[in-house]
Each structure stands twice: as C-alpha cells, then as structure tokens.
Design a protein around this motif. Structure first.
Motif, PDB file in Angstrom:
ATOM      1  N   VAL A 185      29.656   5.727  -3.383  1.00 28.81           N
ATOM      2  CA  VAL A 185      28.002   5.525  -3.465  1.00 28.81           C
ATOM      3  C   VAL A 185      27.712   4.978  -2.216  1.00 28.81           C
ATOM      4  O   VAL A 185      26.469   4.796  -1.725  1.00 28.81           O
ATOM      5  N   TYR A 186      28.522   4.005  -1.474  1.00 28.50           N
ATOM      6  CA  TYR A 186      27.945   3.271  -0.326  1.00 28.50           C
ATOM      7  C   TYR A 186      27.430   4.175   0.685  1.00 28.50           C
ATOM      8  O   TYR A 186      27.994   5.181   1.072  1.00 28.50           O
ATOM      9  N   GLY A 187      26.406   3.751   1.068  1.00 29.88           N
ATOM     10  CA  GLY A 187      25.646   4.688   2.305  1.00 29.88           C
ATOM     11  C   GLY A 187      25.249   6.170   1.740  1.00 29.88           C
ATOM     12  O   GLY A 187      24.762   6.979   2.699  1.00 29.88           O
ATOM     13  N   LYS A 188      24.943   6.239   0.357  1.00 29.99           N
ATOM     14  CA  LYS A 188      24.704   7.617  -0.016  1.00 29.99           C
ATOM     15  C   LYS A 188      23.550   7.660  -0.943  1.00 29.99           C
ATOM     16  O   LYS A 188      23.307   8.533  -1.918  1.00 29.99           O
ATOM     17  N   GLY A 189      22.522   6.907  -0.572  1.00 29.83           N
ATOM     18  CA  GLY A 189      21.271   6.971  -1.140  1.00 29.83           C
ATOM     19  C   GLY A 189      20.493   8.194  -1.157  1.00 29.83           C
ATOM     20  O   GLY A 189      20.413   8.795  -0.225  1.00 29.83           O
ATOM     21  N   GLY A 190      20.056   8.677  -2.313  1.00 28.20           N
ATOM     22  CA  GLY A 190      19.528   9.791  -2.587  1.00 28.20           C
ATOM     23  C   GLY A 190      20.288  11.225  -2.763  1.00 28.20           C
ATOM     24  O   GLY A 190      19.882  12.128  -3.161  1.00 28.20           O
ATOM     25  N   GLN A 191      21.626  10.722  -2.432  1.00 31.11           N
ATOM     26  CA  GLN A 191      22.521  11.832  -2.772  1.00 31.11           C
ATOM     27  C   GLN A 191      22.970  11.859  -4.252  1.00 31.11           C
ATOM     28  O   GLN A 191      22.633  11.050  -4.816  1.00 31.11           O
ATOM     29  N   ALA A 192      23.726  13.026  -4.600  1.00 32.04           N
ATOM     30  CA  ALA A 192      23.875  13.097  -5.938  1.00 32.04           C
ATOM     31  C   ALA A 192      25.071  12.334  -6.186  1.00 32.04           C
ATOM     32  O   ALA A 192      25.965  12.014  -5.544  1.00 32.04           O
ATOM     33  N   CYS A 193      25.135  11.516  -7.470  1.00 32.95           N
ATOM     34  CA  CYS A 193      26.134  10.621  -7.989  1.00 32.95           C
ATOM     35  C   CYS A 193      27.391  11.557  -8.181  1.00 32.95           C
ATOM     36  O   CYS A 193      27.256  12.629  -8.529  1.00 32.95           O
ATOM     37  N   PRO A 194      28.547  11.182  -7.710  1.00 30.89           N
ATOM     38  CA  PRO A 194      29.681  12.013  -7.951  1.00 30.89           C
ATOM     39  C   PRO A 194      30.023  12.352  -9.377  1.00 30.89           C
ATOM     40  O   PRO A 194      31.139  13.200  -9.876  1.00 30.89           O
ATOM     41  N   CYS A 195      29.533  11.274 -10.205  1.00 30.95           N
ATOM     42  CA  CYS A 195      29.921  11.502 -11.771  1.00 30.95           C
ATOM     43  C   CYS A 195      28.827  12.332 -12.607  1.00 30.95           C
ATOM     44  O   CYS A 195      29.278  13.034 -13.539  1.00 30.95           O
ATOM     45  N   CYS A 196      27.612  11.834 -12.468  1.00 29.00           N
ATOM     46  CA  CYS A 196      26.633  12.405 -13.083  1.00 29.00           C
ATOM     47  C   CYS A 196      25.576  13.440 -12.401  1.00 29.00           C
ATOM     48  O   CYS A 196      24.655  14.146 -12.973  1.00 29.00           O
ATOM     49  N   VAL A 206      21.813   8.899  -6.220  1.00 32.46           N
ATOM     50  CA  VAL A 206      22.076   7.588  -6.107  1.00 32.46           C
ATOM     51  C   VAL A 206      20.852   6.556  -5.603  1.00 32.46           C
ATOM     52  O   VAL A 206      20.162   7.066  -4.438  1.00 32.46           O
ATOM     53  N   LYS A 207      20.826   5.437  -6.399  1.00 35.77           N
ATOM     54  CA  LYS A 207      19.752   4.438  -6.021  1.00 35.77           C
ATOM     55  C   LYS A 207      20.064   3.865  -4.890  1.00 35.77           C
ATOM     56  O   LYS A 207      21.157   3.281  -4.562  1.00 35.77           O
ATOM     57  N   GLU A 208      19.183   3.047  -3.798  1.00 38.49           N
ATOM     58  CA  GLU A 208      19.360   2.217  -2.860  1.00 38.49           C
ATOM     59  C   GLU A 208      18.109   1.213  -2.636  1.00 38.49           C
ATOM     60  O   GLU A 208      17.127   1.385  -2.952  1.00 38.49           O
ATOM     61  N   GLN A 209      18.722  -0.142  -2.918  1.00 38.69           N
ATOM     62  CA  GLN A 209      17.879  -1.352  -2.603  1.00 38.69           C
ATOM     63  C   GLN A 209      18.542  -2.497  -1.870  1.00 38.69           C
ATOM     64  O   GLN A 209      19.641  -2.491  -1.921  1.00 38.69           O
ATOM     65  N   LYS A 210      17.410  -3.216  -1.738  1.00 42.17           N
ATOM     66  CA  LYS A 210      18.126  -4.542  -0.908  1.00 42.17           C
ATOM     67  C   LYS A 210      18.427  -5.628  -1.996  1.00 42.17           C
ATOM     68  O   LYS A 210      17.714  -5.828  -2.934  1.00 42.17           O
ATOM     69  N   ILE A 211      19.911  -6.215  -1.840  1.00 45.44           N
ATOM     70  CA  ILE A 211      20.190  -7.415  -2.913  1.00 45.44           C
ATOM     71  C   ILE A 211      20.748  -8.197  -2.013  1.00 45.44           C
ATOM     72  O   ILE A 211      21.420  -7.990  -1.327  1.00 45.44           O
ATOM     73  N   GLY A 212      19.811  -9.483  -1.757  1.00 48.19           N
ATOM     74  CA  GLY A 212      20.278 -10.391  -1.014  1.00 48.19           C
ATOM     75  C   GLY A 212      20.329 -10.090   0.440  1.00 48.19           C
ATOM     76  O   GLY A 212      21.514 -10.297   1.170  1.00 48.19           O
ATOM     77  N   GLN A 213      19.455  -9.329   0.676  1.00 51.55           N
ATOM     78  CA  GLN A 213      19.204  -8.894   2.291  1.00 51.55           C
ATOM     79  C   GLN A 213      20.540  -7.846   2.682  1.00 51.55           C
ATOM     80  O   GLN A 213      20.637  -7.386   3.850  1.00 51.55           O
ATOM     81  N   ARG A 214      21.086  -7.525   1.621  1.00 51.85           N
ATOM     82  CA  ARG A 214      22.187  -6.260   1.852  1.00 51.85           C
ATOM     83  C   ARG A 214      21.900  -5.155   0.906  1.00 51.85           C
ATOM     84  O   ARG A 214      21.489  -4.774  -0.124  1.00 51.85           O
ATOM     85  N   ASN A 215      22.266  -4.092   1.887  1.00 53.54           N
ATOM     86  CA  ASN A 215      21.772  -2.647   1.455  1.00 53.54           C
ATOM     87  C   ASN A 215      22.825  -2.334  -0.009  1.00 53.54           C
ATOM     88  O   ASN A 215      23.914  -2.639   0.348  1.00 53.54           O
ATOM     89  N   THR A 216      22.103  -1.985  -1.054  1.00 50.92           N
ATOM     90  CA  THR A 216      23.004  -1.804  -2.200  1.00 50.92           C
ATOM     91  C   THR A 216      22.666  -0.451  -2.759  1.00 50.92           C
ATOM     92  O   THR A 216      21.381   0.005  -2.655  1.00 50.92           O
ATOM     93  N   PHE A 217      23.774   0.338  -3.245  1.00 52.49           N
ATOM     94  CA  PHE A 217      23.871   1.629  -3.835  1.00 52.49           C
ATOM     95  C   PHE A 217      24.531   1.768  -4.995  1.00 52.49           C
ATOM     96  O   PHE A 217      25.660   1.062  -5.328  1.00 52.49           O
ATOM     97  N   PHE A 218      23.757   2.366  -6.108  1.00 54.49           N
ATOM     98  CA  PHE A 218      24.097   2.321  -7.539  1.00 54.49           C
ATOM     99  C   PHE A 218      23.584   3.554  -8.167  1.00 54.49           C
ATOM    100  O   PHE A 218      22.680   4.140  -7.600  1.00 54.49           O
ATOM    101  N   CYS A 219      24.111   3.824  -9.292  1.00 52.59           N
ATOM    102  CA  CYS A 219      23.675   5.102 -10.153  1.00 52.59           C
ATOM    103  C   CYS A 219      23.289   4.443 -11.356  1.00 52.59           C
ATOM    104  O   CYS A 219      24.210   3.767 -12.062  1.00 52.59           O
ATOM    105  N   GLU A 220      21.900   4.558 -11.659  1.00 54.97           N
ATOM    106  CA  GLU A 220      21.310   3.803 -12.642  1.00 54.97           C
ATOM    107  C   GLU A 220      21.838   4.336 -14.001  1.00 54.97           C
ATOM    108  O   GLU A 220      21.456   4.021 -15.252  1.00 54.97           O
ATOM    109  N   TYR A 221      22.466   5.623 -13.963  1.00 57.91           N
ATOM    110  CA  TYR A 221      22.621   6.279 -15.097  1.00 57.91           C
ATOM    111  C   TYR A 221      24.478   6.108 -15.542  1.00 57.91           C
ATOM    112  O   TYR A 221      24.729   5.900 -16.646  1.00 57.91           O
ATOM    113  N   CYS A 222      24.855   5.777 -14.578  1.00 55.23           N
ATOM    114  CA  CYS A 222      26.609   5.571 -14.860  1.00 55.23           C
ATOM    115  C   CYS A 222      26.813   4.034 -14.845  1.00 55.23           C
ATOM    116  O   CYS A 222      27.795   3.647 -15.293  1.00 55.23           O
TER     117      CYS A 222
END
Length: 268
Positions: A235-246, A250-266
């Motif tokens: 997921v890292y660096g893959k905001g907007g790309q397809a999650c490898p599982c579902c 992949v979502k991207e947002q700042k957390i603590g000034q750091r780029n954060t990538f995650f799947c809100e479904y998985c």
C-alpha cells in the motif's frame, strides 16, 4: 530516508570489511552535519574495530577506546572502497583502514551524524524503546503502553520511546497486513489485535532486511546495489491504486504530517 532495515543492511554490508581491521586515519571534510562532528572521533586512529552493531537507526562502530555512532539521516550512505579512490562531492567522512580500504560516508543533504562516546552510551540512545525484532517487543509490552492512549496507532508504533525503528514505510505495511486502520486510537486495540500487529511488524521488517531494504530515492546498499523490498510494498506510495486484496482504491491521507496509505475495506 533510511529506516531500520536499511541501516541493518548497511551494518551487514560493511561489517565483514571492517571488524578486526586497524584504523590508520580518520578524515573529516565537513565539520558539521546535523551536529558538529566531535574532534574525539580521531581517537579511532590506531585502534582495531572490535564490532559494528545497531541501535534503532544508529550504527555503533566500537573500538577499545570508544564508539563512533553514525546516523544516515535523510540521504546518507556508507561504502567500503579502495583507499586510493578519490573522494567525490558530498563525501564527508573517511575511515581509512590498514588493509587498504576506506569506509566512506556520503551525505548530500547533510542531515546525518557522526558522534563519539567513550562507553557507547550516548544521550541520543538513552530514551529509546526496545528493538522490534527482539523478545522484549511483544503484545503484552505494547498493549500495556497503549492503555488510554488517544494518539493514532500509526503514530504510536512510530514513537521511538515505545519501540524503535518502525518507520513510515513499515508502519503502513504492517498495519495493512494486520488489518488495522492507522487512524484508530492506540488505546482501542485489543490484545489480540496487538498480537497480530506485533507479528506483522516483525515479519515486515525481517522481510525488508532479507530483501536488502527499500530503495525509493536515496538508499542503496553498502555495495551500491538497490534494496528490493520496494517490489513487495502493498500500500505504501499507492494512493488511488487498487488494493491488492479487494481491488478498492487505496486511500491516502496525512497522519502526524506523514503520508499514510490504507484500505478502508480491508483494515478495521
């Protein structure tokens, strides 16, 4: 920025060439990097390098009279080269050895550091938490630390006072494979979830070390080769790309000034 796996890969790369070898000369071309380079560093001259270890993202080059403590900063690298090879731009420190080799430190951004300690216990190391790949780091330990903590779990596991060396890349990847949303409060995780996350942190870091680290922009191994863990990133660096599982984006947002990538479904 080199994280724990990249620093460990650097340690493994330079150790066979340095341990047991005598230092004949220390050359400092740039007196200040992140901090002033102490003049005591030249006490290494005439000493045999006894060991090279790692604490968090610091390398500790130990001799009988003291320890050089090296941090690679944002863009630093260590190479073992023939001593006859002329230094290039951004080559700030040389440790020349009796075997005709030189340990050369290159750092274009100058955010790294060379420090010195007679006993190897420098102030920069004193407040650090346990190493993530040791038995001291387990679910019982970190769940106890997390009680009532509102800070996000991602920021929590990246806090060096809690556990060292879980940098941004590896925090993103570990939270994804553990199925835990990075935005959750650290205090909301159950012991079972901490068990999963601790397991994934250890697995992700170990895999990254085995792959030679992650080359994104600046990092290369001590032999100049890139790290190959970038090919394993999910997921890292893959905001907007397809999650490898579902396959959801992949979502991207700042957390603590750091780029954060995650799947809100998985991740929950």
């Amino acid at each position: 920025m080199p994280e724990l796996p990249e620093v460990e890969v650097s340690r493994m790369g330079i150790s066979p060439h340095l341990v047991g070898e005598k230092v004949v000369k220390v050359t400092v071309r740039t007196p200040k990097l992140r901090w002033d380079i102490p003049t005591e560093l030249k006490e290494m001259q005439g000493q045999v390098i006894q060991s090279i270890s790692r604490r968090a993202k610091y390398l500790l080059i130990q001799t009988k009279v003291g320890t050089a403590i090296v941090h690679l900063g944002m863009s630093g690298s260590l190479r073992v080269l023939d001593a006859e090879l002329a230094p290039q731009k951004h080559d700030h420190v040389d440790v020349k050895l009796a075997n005709g080799k030189v340990l050369r430190y290159n750092d274009p951004r100058r955010f790294g550091a060379w420090l010195w300690s007679e006993d190897g216990c420098h102030t920069v190391l004193k407040t650090m938490g346990p190493e993530p790949l040791t038995d001291d780091f387990d679910a019982d330990y970190i769940s106890a630390k997390a009680v009532s903590k509102r800070v996000t779990v991602k920021q929590f596991i990246m806090d060096n006072k809690i556990v060292v060396g879980v940098g941004n890349i590896y925090a993103n990847e570990s939270l994804f494979t553990a199925g835990i949303l990075p935005t959750r409060g650290a205090g909301t995780l159950s012991l079972n979830e901490w068990q999963k996350l601790v397991k994934e942190i250890k697995k992700v870091l170990s895999t990254a070390i085995a792959q030679g680290g992650t080359t994104l922009k600046d990092f290369a191994q001590a032999d100049g080769k890139p790290g190959y863990f970038a090919q394993e990133l999910q997921v890292y660096g893959k905001g907007g790309q397809a999650c490898p599982c579902c396959a959801h984006p992949v979502k991207e947002q700042k957390i603590g000034q750091r780029n954060t990538f995650f799947c809100e479904y998985c991740q929950r």
